[in-house]
Design an enzyme around this catalytic site. Structure first.
Site: not given
Ligand SMILES: O=C(O)CCC(=O)N[C@@H](CCC(=O)O)C(=O)O
Ligand SMILES: [Zn+2]
Length: 344
Positions: A64, A67, A159, A223
């Site tokens: 993303h 980020e 991320h 994260e």
């Molecule tokens: O903060 C958010 O809403 C999303 C942050 C982020 O990009 N998180 C990943 C998590 C991926 C996973 O579930 O392994 C995503 O949403 O792609």
């Molecule tokens: Zn992300």
């Protein structure tokens, strides 16, 4: 090679990547310390040190593009490797996932790249993120399969989260289909400054799940904090992560301290709420943080005329995002998990 001299001199692969959003001619060269550097594509650079290695390590960021802290961490590591400040002891593949989204400062351009892995890119319409997901899968496959003999594989997809979090740093442990969770991986995360881990309970189309499921790599989405523009990250808050990643790639072995369950906050996913209607909303403010708990019976989300209420006392929200594409995940909820016999 127009960019080869610049890359050798500065190590600034991030700028070269940002200046070549979709493709970059492959090059390779060898550093003075014998490390082979291979640029496979824009945002994809592989390092193979001379001599014996035991680990194949994938470090991805910019899946993303907004980020930025993980991008800055990987940018610094790459520069230090190429300029000779950091000597590697392991094979490493760095990936800046979505260069175009970095340049527009957005999560994605047309489609969330992190929902296009593990074959999800094979759907009907083509767009640059779908093309990119398929290519990145190929680079990771080649990297892991090049490793000969019994080797250790890991993929840490770095991320930052859209919202603030009660637990600033946390990791998503991809579903392991019944295989045991690894305490050693929790120790790695703790060394990175991450003591909060969500254990997923279903397959996914994320980058970390792809490497875990397809190649048996120890993998996480990590994260590391909250989304911020370049230059606005407090890089001091990523010092432990940087140091731990540096040790992982530059040392033959890394020792972590003894596992102590009391040092962790573990959660398991209670449920995933997808947005299916244009009219989708949360009753809580955008300022509501990840891991905010709700009382049983409290309203969590409204999807068209369907309302979702907390089913468990303290059910906590993760990644609330009412703007996701229809059919995609708008909210994860989690409940606490104790270390059990499925941790080894
Ligand atoms: O903060 C958010 O809403 C999303 C942050 C982020 O990009 N998180 C990943 C998590 C991926 C996973 O579930 O392994 C995503 O949403 O792609
Ligand atoms: Zn992300």
């Amino acid at each position: 090679m127009t960019y080869l001299a610049e890359l050798k001199q500065s190590g600034d692969f991030l700028t070269i990547t940002r200046n070549n959003e979709f493709t970059l001619e492959p090059v390779n060269f060898t550093l003075d310390n014998g490390t082979l550097v291979e640029v496979h594509d824009t945002g994809v650079i592989q390092f193979t040190p001379a001599g014996e290695t035991t680990k194949d390590i994938v470090l991805s960021s910019a899946v993303h593009g907004n980020e930025t802290a993980p991008i800055e961490i990987c940018d610094e590591l790459i520069q230090h490797i190429i300029t000779g400040r950091l000597a590697l002891a392991q094979r490493v593949l760095f990936i800046f996932g979505n260069p175009k989204s970095i340049n527009i400062g957005q999560r994605f351009v047309d489609e969330n790249l992190n929902r296009l892995f593990n074959g999800a890119h094979n759907q009907e319409t083509d767009n640059p993120e779908k093309v990119r997901a398929q290519k990145l899968e190929g680079y990771v496959k080649a990297f892991f399969e090049q490793g000969s003999g019994e080797r250790y594989r890991c993929h840490y997809d770095l991320h930052t989260a859209i919202r603030g979090s009660k637990n600033e740093k946390f990791a998503v442990y991809p579903f392991l289909h019944g295989k045991p969770w690894k305490k050693s991986q929790l120790q790695f995360l703790l060394s990175c400054g991450v003591n909060t881990v969500l254990m997923m309970r279903s397959a996914a189309t994320t980058f970390s799940y792809f490497s875990s499921y397809q190649f048996g790599a120890d993998a996480f989405t990590i994260e590391l904090g909250q989304v911020k523009p370049f230059g606005e990250n407090n890089m001091a808050s990523f010092a432990k992560t940087k140091e731990t990643l540096k040790a992982l790639i530059s040392q033959e072995k890394v020792e972590y301290k003894e596992f102590n369950a009391d040092e962790f906050e573990l959660f398991t996913v209670h449920r995933t709420i997808n947005r299916t209607q244009a009219e989708f909303s949360f009753p809580f403010a955008d300022s509501a943080e990840n891991f905010t708990g709700f009382a049983k019976g409290e309203l969590l989300a409204t999807d068209g005329d369907k309302q979702y209420f907390a089913e468990v006392e303290g059910e906590a929200i993760i990644f609330p995002n009412a703007n996701v594409a229809l059919g995609q995940r708008a909210l994860l909820t989690v409940v606490p998990l104790e270390v059990n016999e499925n941790f080894i």
